[in-house]
Design a protein around this motif. Sequence first.
Motif, PDB file in Angstrom:
ATOM      1  N   GLY A 170       1.185  -9.816  -4.274  1.00  0.00           N
ATOM      2  CA  GLY A 170       0.231  -8.705  -4.268  1.00  0.00           C
ATOM      3  C   GLY A 170      -0.884  -8.857  -3.265  1.00  0.00           C
TER       4      GLY A 170
ATOM      5  N   PHE B  76       0.728  -4.460   3.883  1.00  0.00           N
ATOM      6  CA  PHE B  76       1.243  -3.173   4.334  1.00  0.00           C
ATOM      7  C   PHE B  76       0.089  -2.241   4.741  1.00  0.00           C
ATOM      8  CE2 PHE B  76       4.490  -4.639   1.290  1.00  0.00           C
ATOM      9  CZ  PHE B  76       5.641  -4.501   2.048  1.00  0.00           C
TER      10      PHE B  76
ATOM     11  N   ASP C  26      -1.752  -0.936   1.972  1.00  0.00           N
ATOM     12  CA  ASP C  26      -2.712  -1.823   1.311  1.00  0.00           C
ATOM     13  C   ASP C  26      -4.092  -1.804   1.977  1.00  0.00           C
ATOM     14  OD1 ASP C  26      -0.500  -2.658  -0.175  1.00  0.00           O
ATOM     15  OD2 ASP C  26      -0.118  -4.382   1.119  1.00  0.00           O
TER      16      ASP C  26
ATOM     17  N   HIS D 188      -7.701  -0.826   3.299  1.00  0.00           N
ATOM     18  CA  HIS D 188      -8.822   0.024   2.858  1.00  0.00           C
ATOM     19  C   HIS D 188     -10.010  -0.219   3.770  1.00  0.00           C
ATOM     20  CE1 HIS D 188      -6.632   0.925  -0.820  1.00  0.00           C
ATOM     21  NE2 HIS D 188      -6.332  -0.349  -0.879  1.00  0.00           N
TER      22      HIS D 188
ATOM     23  N   ASP E 100      -6.383  11.448  -4.803  1.00  0.00           N
ATOM     24  CA  ASP E 100      -6.120  12.524  -5.762  1.00  0.00           C
ATOM     25  C   ASP E 100      -6.635  13.864  -5.229  1.00  0.00           C
ATOM     26  OD1 ASP E 100      -4.731  11.632  -8.101  1.00  0.00           O
ATOM     27  OD2 ASP E 100      -6.494  10.474  -8.686  1.00  0.00           O
TER      28      ASP E 100
ATOM     29  N   ILE F 168      11.646   3.707   0.817  1.00  0.00           N
ATOM     30  CA  ILE F 168      11.090   3.758  -0.544  1.00  0.00           C
ATOM     31  C   ILE F 168       9.613   4.129  -0.515  1.00  0.00           C
ATOM     32  CG2 ILE F 168      10.525   2.373  -2.592  1.00  0.00           C
ATOM     33  CD1 ILE F 168      13.477   3.143  -2.408  1.00  0.00           C
ATOM     34  N   GLY F 169       8.888   3.592   0.440  1.00  0.00           N
ATOM     35  CA  GLY F 169       7.503   4.020   0.632  1.00  0.00           C
ATOM     36  C   GLY F 169       7.487   5.168   1.615  1.00  0.00           C
TER      37      GLY F 169
ATOM     38  N   ARG G 117       6.626  12.412  -1.505  1.00  0.00           N
ATOM     39  CA  ARG G 117       8.073  12.147  -1.459  1.00  0.00           C
ATOM     40  C   ARG G 117       8.831  13.352  -0.886  1.00  0.00           C
ATOM     41  NH1 ARG G 117      11.222   9.060   0.179  1.00  0.00           N
ATOM     42  NH2 ARG G 117       9.814   7.484  -0.667  1.00  0.00           N
TER      43      ARG G 117
ATOM     44  N   THR H 208      -5.599   9.513 -11.063  1.00  0.00           N
ATOM     45  CA  THR H 208      -4.319   8.831 -11.232  1.00  0.00           C
ATOM     46  C   THR H 208      -4.533   7.322 -11.219  1.00  0.00           C
ATOM     47  OG1 THR H 208      -3.261  10.673 -10.084  1.00  0.00           O
ATOM     48  CG2 THR H 208      -1.995   8.624 -10.246  1.00  0.00           C
TER      49      THR H 208
ATOM     50  N   TRP I  58      -4.016   5.353  -7.874  1.00  0.00           N
ATOM     51  CA  TRP I  58      -5.055   5.432  -6.822  1.00  0.00           C
ATOM     52  C   TRP I  58      -6.331   4.727  -7.256  1.00  0.00           C
ATOM     53  CZ3 TRP I  58      -2.076   6.171  -3.158  1.00  0.00           C
ATOM     54  CH2 TRP I  58      -1.074   7.151  -3.166  1.00  0.00           C
TER      55      TRP I  58
ATOM     56  N   THR J  18      -5.448   1.034  -6.599  1.00  0.00           N
ATOM     57  CA  THR J  18      -5.314   0.646  -5.178  1.00  0.00           C
ATOM     58  C   THR J  18      -6.597   0.944  -4.408  1.00  0.00           C
ATOM     59  OG1 THR J  18      -4.303   2.781  -4.647  1.00  0.00           O
ATOM     60  CG2 THR J  18      -2.810   0.952  -5.088  1.00  0.00           C
TER      61      THR J  18
ATOM     62  N   HIS K 196      -3.250  -4.488  -4.312  1.00  0.00           N
ATOM     63  CA  HIS K 196      -2.239  -4.159  -3.309  1.00  0.00           C
ATOM     64  C   HIS K 196      -0.823  -4.192  -3.874  1.00  0.00           C
ATOM     65  CE1 HIS K 196      -5.612  -4.661  -0.762  1.00  0.00           C
ATOM     66  NE2 HIS K 196      -5.660  -5.960  -0.915  1.00  0.00           N
ATOM     67  N   GLY K 197      -0.650  -4.805  -5.017  1.00  0.00           N
ATOM     68  CA  GLY K 197       0.709  -5.024  -5.498  1.00  0.00           C
ATOM     69  C   GLY K 197       1.462  -3.750  -5.774  1.00  0.00           C
TER      70      GLY K 197
ATOM     71  N   LYS L 205       2.599   0.189  -5.368  1.00  0.00           N
ATOM     72  CA  LYS L 205       2.811   1.039  -4.199  1.00  0.00           C
ATOM     73  C   LYS L 205       3.164   2.463  -4.598  1.00  0.00           C
ATOM     74  CE  LYS L 205       2.708  -2.336  -1.055  1.00  0.00           C
ATOM     75  NZ  LYS L 205       2.099  -3.371  -1.877  1.00  0.00           N
ATOM     76  N   PHE L 206       2.710   3.411  -3.780  1.00  0.00           N
ATOM     77  CA  PHE L 206       3.180   4.785  -3.934  1.00  0.00           C
ATOM     78  C   PHE L 206       4.554   4.897  -3.287  1.00  0.00           C
ATOM     79  CE2 PHE L 206       3.924   9.028  -2.249  1.00  0.00           C
ATOM     80  CZ  PHE L 206       3.678   9.821  -3.353  1.00  0.00           C
ATOM     81  N   GLY L 207       5.531   5.336  -4.084  1.00  0.00           N
ATOM     82  CA  GLY L 207       6.862   5.527  -3.517  1.00  0.00           C
ATOM     83  C   GLY L 207       7.305   6.970  -3.622  1.00  0.00           C
ATOM     84  N   CYS L 208       7.067   7.569  -4.785  1.00  0.00           N
ATOM     85  CA  CYS L 208       7.557   8.939  -4.960  1.00  0.00           C
ATOM     86  C   CYS L 208       6.581   9.832  -5.715  1.00  0.00           C
ATOM     87  CB  CYS L 208       8.903   8.929  -5.682  1.00  0.00           C
ATOM     88  SG  CYS L 208       8.853   8.279  -7.365  1.00  0.00           S
TER      89      CYS L 208
ATOM     90  N   LEU M  52       6.748  10.491  -8.700  1.00  0.00           N
ATOM     91  CA  LEU M  52       7.579  11.258  -9.637  1.00  0.00           C
ATOM     92  C   LEU M  52       8.193  10.383 -10.723  1.00  0.00           C
ATOM     93  CD1 LEU M  52       9.506  13.100  -6.767  1.00  0.00           C
ATOM     94  CD2 LEU M  52       7.719  14.138  -8.194  1.00  0.00           C
TER      95      LEU M  52
ATOM     96  N   GLN N 257      10.290   8.096 -10.252  1.00  0.00           N
ATOM     97  CA  GLN N 257      11.725   7.934  -9.976  1.00  0.00           C
ATOM     98  C   GLN N 257      12.080   6.584  -9.353  1.00  0.00           C
ATOM     99  OE1 GLN N 257      12.604  11.275  -7.423  1.00  0.00           O
ATOM    100  NE2 GLN N 257      12.988  12.654  -9.153  1.00  0.00           N
TER     101      GLN N 257
ATOM    102  N   TYR O 198       8.636  -3.644   0.002  1.00  0.00           N
ATOM    103  CA  TYR O 198       7.738  -2.594  -0.499  1.00  0.00           C
ATOM    104  C   TYR O 198       7.956  -2.313  -1.981  1.00  0.00           C
ATOM    105  CZ  TYR O 198       5.028   1.761  -0.234  1.00  0.00           C
ATOM    106  OH  TYR O 198       4.089   2.753  -0.414  1.00  0.00           O
TER     107      TYR O 198
END
Lengths: 751, 149
Positions: free
Chosen positions: A217, A221, A224, A226, A277, A347-348, A430, B20, B23, B26, B32-33, B35-38, B40, B42, B99
């Motif tokens: 963690g 990336f 990550d 900020h 958000d 995926i990201g 997505r 959320t 957010w 993060t 950092h661990g 992650k936004f992926g979808c 949804l 999923q 990721y």
Amino acid sequence: MNAPFGMNRRQLLGTTGFLTLTFAMPSNLFGQEVQSPEGPGISGGPGLPVDLKKNPMLSSWLRINSDGTVTLLIGKVELGQGNRTAIAQVCAEELGVNFSRLQIIAGDTKLCPDEGVTSGSTSMPDGATAVQYASAEVRGILLGLAATKLGQPAETMKVKDGTVTAANGKTVTYWDLVVGKALDVKAADNPKREKPSDYTIVGTSVPRVDIPTKMTGGEIFIQDMHPEGVVYGMVARPPNYRSKLTSIDLGPIEEMPGVIKVVRDGSFLGVIARTKDEAMAASAALGKAGKWDIPNDMIGNAAIYDWLLKAPSNPSVIHTQIRTSGGAPAKTIEATYRRPYVMHGSIGTSAAIAQLGTDGVMTIHTHSQSVWQTAEAIAKMLKVDTNKVRCIHTQGSGCYGHNMADDAAADAALLAAAVPGMPVKLQYTRAQEHQWEPYGSAMVIKIKAGVDGDGNVLDWETDVWSTSHATRPGGHPGNLLSAQYLDPPFEQPTPRDIPGPNFGSGRNAIPLYQFPGQTVTTHFVSEMPLRVSSTRSLGAYPNVFALESFIDELARDANVDPLEYRLRFLKDDRARAVLMKAADLFGWSSYERKPNYGRGIAFARYKNYAALTAVAMEIRVTPRNGQVQVLRVSVADDSGQVINPNGLANQMEGAVIQSLSWTLKEEVKFSDSAILSTDWASYPILTFQEVPKIDVALINQPGMPFLGTGEAGQGPTAAALANAIYDAVGIRLYTLPFAPDRVKAAMNAKK
Amino acid sequence: MLSFKLNGRDVTTDAPSDATLLWVLTDHFKQHGLKFGCGLSQCGACGVMIDGTVVRSCQTKASSVGGRSVTTLAGLMENGKASQLQQAFIDEQAAQCGYCLSGMIMVAQALVDSNPKPTESDVRSALNGNLCRCGTHTRIIRAVLRATA
């Protein structure tokens, strides 16, 4: 961020007392193009490796620091393929220092050597080879300095971890040698390199430098990052490609909580807000607020293959060999193969952070594979000088080709330009990534063979229809998605097929089998019904799927074992060796047949000159529902000199699994007005319960060129799967993917 | 004001009640661990533990963690070092881009917490809702089995 060893960029470059190596290259080298028979970028002949030739100053690659560290600057970037570790291994080996002394800076347009695009499995052949030569040369220079200092001949010196020991036992370190030195030395053409038999770092599985941070963690990336004062940007895309924004009232959006700025330029819409958000809510509202002119003239995925065959195209015979003996074929066999559009499917979702500084420089953290050319394209889009855009590569989610990384960089820059001084962080939704990324092109491949009475091929013809595999930014703003929607828009350049027989749509379309008569023709369609670009292996995946399926079909028709049939026409020793190795690993000769179980095998040499890969697998078909389960996969790979065996196996395992996912499941669905594959439910990929056991055997070739591996497994995997399905249930599948309904339909048709 | 435990520490935030969780963790708490992926639920890249159960933080409201204990990937570390499970992932080199891994390791930790000796089939089943695009699945499975061997 970009320094895996716990130092930031400023610390890395702030180290005082580094050795500045300034070399003037011998003028006779500049006229030589390094192009060995193995293909472009692979050194072997006289002269310099291509990336070193392009960036001949050794100081642009290496800095020997007085604090006992070495800074390695490279232009090839880490995409998750492990190239940072592998290239650093080569550096440590040739320089004669422990691996842990290296600090690596990659893909910063201001600091690093421009190595073009990190693509096409070229990080090893181009990137590692350049670093190999540069490091060997610097070692030679340091030995020369040591010789002077110690009064002993350089040839007798030995180096261990930067400590030089002369024959008389006197020692001096690299770090001592560099203090107070400013060198201006001419580099030699062909530096003395380490003998492969003496390698201690190359050929070993040095653990990846980036993995511990990722597992615990840490910050690594783009997602990550900020930066101080960061704000969040989002865009709102049109309903489809050719939609135009006719009107919009931005007022209500500007009033939404946290909104700092709403940006409209032509049909481009974006918003900047205090929190993610708030940015997401505002961009969703922005998308709904627009009035759009929405054309509904898309082709739809069901009609795409007919469209490809009928669209205006540019036929090009990329290979021909006239048969000079033998009679007329006893029979002709032909088949047509179809590959739908597929996604990179990171995926990201793509992300970037951009900030317009007071000096007018737009600094962008991006996971682009082509930082230099993308920076140039963005500069043109922003109408500023190229030196006013700096791209810094920072890791993102795996991309497997030209995904939306560059678009995210451009969008972040467009938004950052509207709020000077504020770092704008952007990451797509997505649906934005799924609907707008440049897909791997749909393709149609027709193959026809005339065979003699024993089933031997006399004449072979392949025809390939495809749209583009190459719309990377390439310094042109029209290839950046949002630039096409600005007022005035940047027009996307008309794509051309990548020149050469083995690069774009025709990649791997030419058989390596020794058939007497051969003609291979590509029909490149420049129009793009869907946005397309480079996707892992380009045309090689569909072409190898077709070619190696067809070979299997010919073998069956001749009633010959498919392995034996291939070996009959495959004369190259390395090719034969990987094929037989995969068969051995699989247990081909001792395979026991069971109903609904089957085995398949396939081979390719990527680009016909790079890595050699053979894949064998066992599958099971469930006749009731058409489900295909892949049970086990055996891979043999010859990628030349192996740098990092574990990393190489990791790449190959990943290639097999991703290819199985494409082959079993993936197809971009679209109607006349929209992309319908918007998420992982409408575009499913392979899951843990569907992933087979995979064994990889590596054939090392000490001292031979690095061939690169990342894309070599895609094609053979698909064909081996198709061939195994035929072996199991006697149906030949010509259209990807092999979804259960398609398998079931084919089985029903056979009854 | 929202108060909860984050990786064992008491924290508070004035994030709005409908913020959320992803957010907030993060962007506000610099974790950092995840992650936004979808967005949804999923893919699983955003997985964190709330009171020991893995949730997908992309579709979780921050307000739901009030008074509860949230653990992220960094929170699994022990005395500043990789935990046994994290170390097994490192030893197996179980990543390409890496990721998706934060979510994978959280799910694997929850599995191991409830089932200290999982079979390969248990691991596959537990991770089946987590997506990996690089094709590192077999290494991930091996890492979990290695940690629990």
